[in-house]
Design a protein around this motif. Structure first.
Motif, mmCIF file in Angstrom:
data_model
loop_
_atom_site.group_PDB
_atom_site.id
_atom_site.type_symbol
_atom_site.label_atom_id
_atom_site.label_comp_id
_atom_site.label_asym_id
_atom_site.label_seq_id
_atom_site.Cartn_x
_atom_site.Cartn_y
_atom_site.Cartn_z
ATOM 1 N N PRO A 4 7.559 -2.001 -6.330
ATOM 2 C CA PRO A 4 7.765 -1.912 -4.874
ATOM 3 C C PRO A 4 6.485 -1.538 -4.127
ATOM 4 C CG PRO A 4 9.482 -0.740 -6.060
ATOM 5 C CD PRO A 4 8.437 -1.091 -7.069
ATOM 6 N N ALA A 5 6.339 -2.079 -2.929
ATOM 7 C CA ALA A 5 5.164 -1.787 -2.107
ATOM 8 C C ALA A 5 5.038 -0.294 -1.826
ATOM 9 C CB ALA A 5 5.243 -2.570 -0.797
ATOM 10 N N ARG A 6 6.156 0.386 -1.728
ATOM 11 C CA ARG A 6 6.124 1.822 -1.434
ATOM 12 C C ARG A 6 5.366 2.607 -2.513
ATOM 13 N NH1 ARG A 6 8.440 5.508 1.773
ATOM 14 N NH2 ARG A 6 8.818 7.586 0.916
ATOM 15 N N TYR A 7 5.442 2.139 -3.743
ATOM 16 C CA TYR A 7 4.723 2.817 -4.832
ATOM 17 C C TYR A 7 3.232 2.903 -4.513
ATOM 18 C CZ TYR A 7 2.278 3.186 -9.309
ATOM 19 O OH TYR A 7 1.418 3.546 -10.314
ATOM 20 N N PHE A 8 2.643 1.808 -4.034
ATOM 21 C CA PHE A 8 1.217 1.785 -3.725
ATOM 22 C C PHE A 8 0.914 2.608 -2.469
ATOM 23 C CE2 PHE A 8 2.290 -2.082 -6.012
ATOM 24 C CZ PHE A 8 1.404 -2.009 -7.072
ATOM 25 N N ASP A 9 1.775 2.509 -1.471
ATOM 26 C CA ASP A 9 1.585 3.310 -0.260
ATOM 27 C C ASP A 9 1.580 4.794 -0.594
ATOM 28 O OD1 ASP A 9 1.517 1.020 1.311
ATOM 29 O OD2 ASP A 9 3.674 1.056 1.684
ATOM 30 N N ASP A 10 2.491 5.210 -1.460
ATOM 31 C CA ASP A 10 2.569 6.617 -1.847
ATOM 32 C C ASP A 10 1.323 7.045 -2.620
ATOM 33 O OD1 ASP A 10 5.041 6.783 -0.665
ATOM 34 O OD2 ASP A 10 6.179 6.653 -2.541
ATOM 35 N N GLN A 11 0.825 6.173 -3.490
ATOM 36 C CA GLN A 11 -0.374 6.505 -4.259
ATOM 37 C C GLN A 11 -1.565 6.765 -3.348
ATOM 38 O OE1 GLN A 11 -0.749 6.944 -7.585
ATOM 39 N NE2 GLN A 11 1.414 6.589 -7.959
ATOM 40 N N ALA A 16 -7.524 9.222 -1.766
ATOM 41 C CA ALA A 16 -8.293 8.078 -1.296
ATOM 42 C C ALA A 16 -8.562 7.083 -2.428
ATOM 43 C CB ALA A 16 -9.609 8.551 -0.690
ATOM 44 N N ASP A 17 -8.728 7.584 -3.651
ATOM 45 C CA ASP A 17 -8.941 6.745 -4.828
ATOM 46 C C ASP A 17 -7.945 7.205 -5.894
ATOM 47 O OD1 ASP A 17 -9.842 5.220 -6.918
ATOM 48 O OD2 ASP A 17 -11.831 6.135 -7.055
ATOM 49 N N PRO A 18 -6.679 6.787 -5.774
ATOM 50 C CA PRO A 18 -5.612 7.375 -6.605
ATOM 51 C C PRO A 18 -5.787 7.170 -8.103
ATOM 52 C CG PRO A 18 -4.804 5.489 -5.351
ATOM 53 C CD PRO A 18 -6.147 5.814 -4.805
ATOM 54 N N TRP A 19 -6.476 6.110 -8.520
ATOM 55 C CA TRP A 19 -6.694 5.886 -9.957
ATOM 56 C C TRP A 19 -8.097 6.321 -10.403
ATOM 57 C CZ3 TRP A 19 -3.741 2.536 -6.964
ATOM 58 C CH2 TRP A 19 -2.395 2.434 -7.338
ATOM 59 N N HIS A 20 -8.839 6.988 -9.518
ATOM 60 C CA HIS A 20 -10.173 7.522 -9.835
ATOM 61 C C HIS A 20 -11.103 6.431 -10.368
ATOM 62 C CE1 HIS A 20 -8.370 11.494 -9.313
ATOM 63 N NE2 HIS A 20 -7.390 11.105 -10.117
ATOM 64 N N VAL A 73 -2.576 -2.952 0.620
ATOM 65 C CA VAL A 73 -2.462 -1.602 1.169
ATOM 66 C C VAL A 73 -3.595 -1.352 2.157
ATOM 67 C CG1 VAL A 73 -2.337 0.849 0.634
ATOM 68 C CG2 VAL A 73 -1.394 -0.818 -0.968
ATOM 69 N N ALA A 74 -3.254 -0.969 3.367
ATOM 70 C CA ALA A 74 -4.256 -0.787 4.423
ATOM 71 C C ALA A 74 -5.308 0.244 4.042
ATOM 72 C CB ALA A 74 -3.566 -0.379 5.728
#
Length: 204
Positions: A4-11, A16-20, A73-74
């Protein structure tokens, strides 16, 4: 189903860099291997959907005359735009693939850590659109994580196996790491093997 798109929005709302991606040696090594695997020294037009914060975009930009990097994701688009702001030949746009797709033809498309967020049908459409957007002799590069993740619908090895079944794509290289799988395919509408870098220069 697709992640779901919400997963990425939440991350991106949490960091700012959720996966480092700009910090870890794992990602730096993977990105350097990705760029090193490109068969040509230079590409005219490249497309990188799912660019996240633009860490790989910076490296791809050194090998391309024009690079289009996109994300749905914006916050990611804003971060990638800042990271590549000094690179006039890089364009960053907000785009949701495969529903939205550029009209241009490319000689390089890079799908990095993207395809396992799609269900099999959407993933096939994305791969088919990629092949259709490549000019003859263009390259499709994929690189994806191999460990199980709840939000992932498959692994890098699964994606590599699927790519080998697609019409019009001929595999040039595959690298299986314990952590990720990297593939390079060449778009060849007709019969014949993909040309290796040595073959392209008449050395083999």
């Amino acid at each position: 189903m697709n992640t779901p798109a919400r997963y990425f929005d939440d991350q991106y709302a949490r960091a700012a860099d959720p996966w480092h991606l700009g910090e870890r040696w794992y990602d730096r090594r993977k990105y350097n291997l990705t760029v090193a695997a490109l068969p040509r020294p230079r590409y005219l037009r490249a497309f990188e959907p799912g660019c996240s914060v633009g860490v790989l975009s910076e490296l791809l930009a050194t090998r391309c005359d024009q690079l289009l990097s996109t994300d749905r994701v914006a916050a990611a688009v804003e971060a990638a735009t800042r990271r590549t702001s000094a690179l006039d030949h890089v364009t960053v746009k907000r785009m949701t693939v495969p529903e939205q797709w550029p009209q241009d033809s490319f000689d390089l498309i890079v799908l990095s850590e993207l395809l396992y967020y799609f269900d099999p049908g959407a993933r096939t459409r994305l791969l088919e659109r990629s092949a259709e957007s490549l000019g003859e002799g263009g390259h499709l590069v994929t690189v994806h994580w191999n460990h199980p993740v709840a939000e992932h619908t498959c692994t890098g090895r699964d994606i590599a196996d699927r790519l080998d079944t697609l019409t019009g794509l001929s595999r040039l290289a595959r690298y299986d790491d314990p952590d990720f799988t990297l593939t390079v395919h060449e778009h060849r509408p007709g019969p014949g093997p993909a040309l290796s870098p040595a073959g392209a220069e008449g050395l083999a």
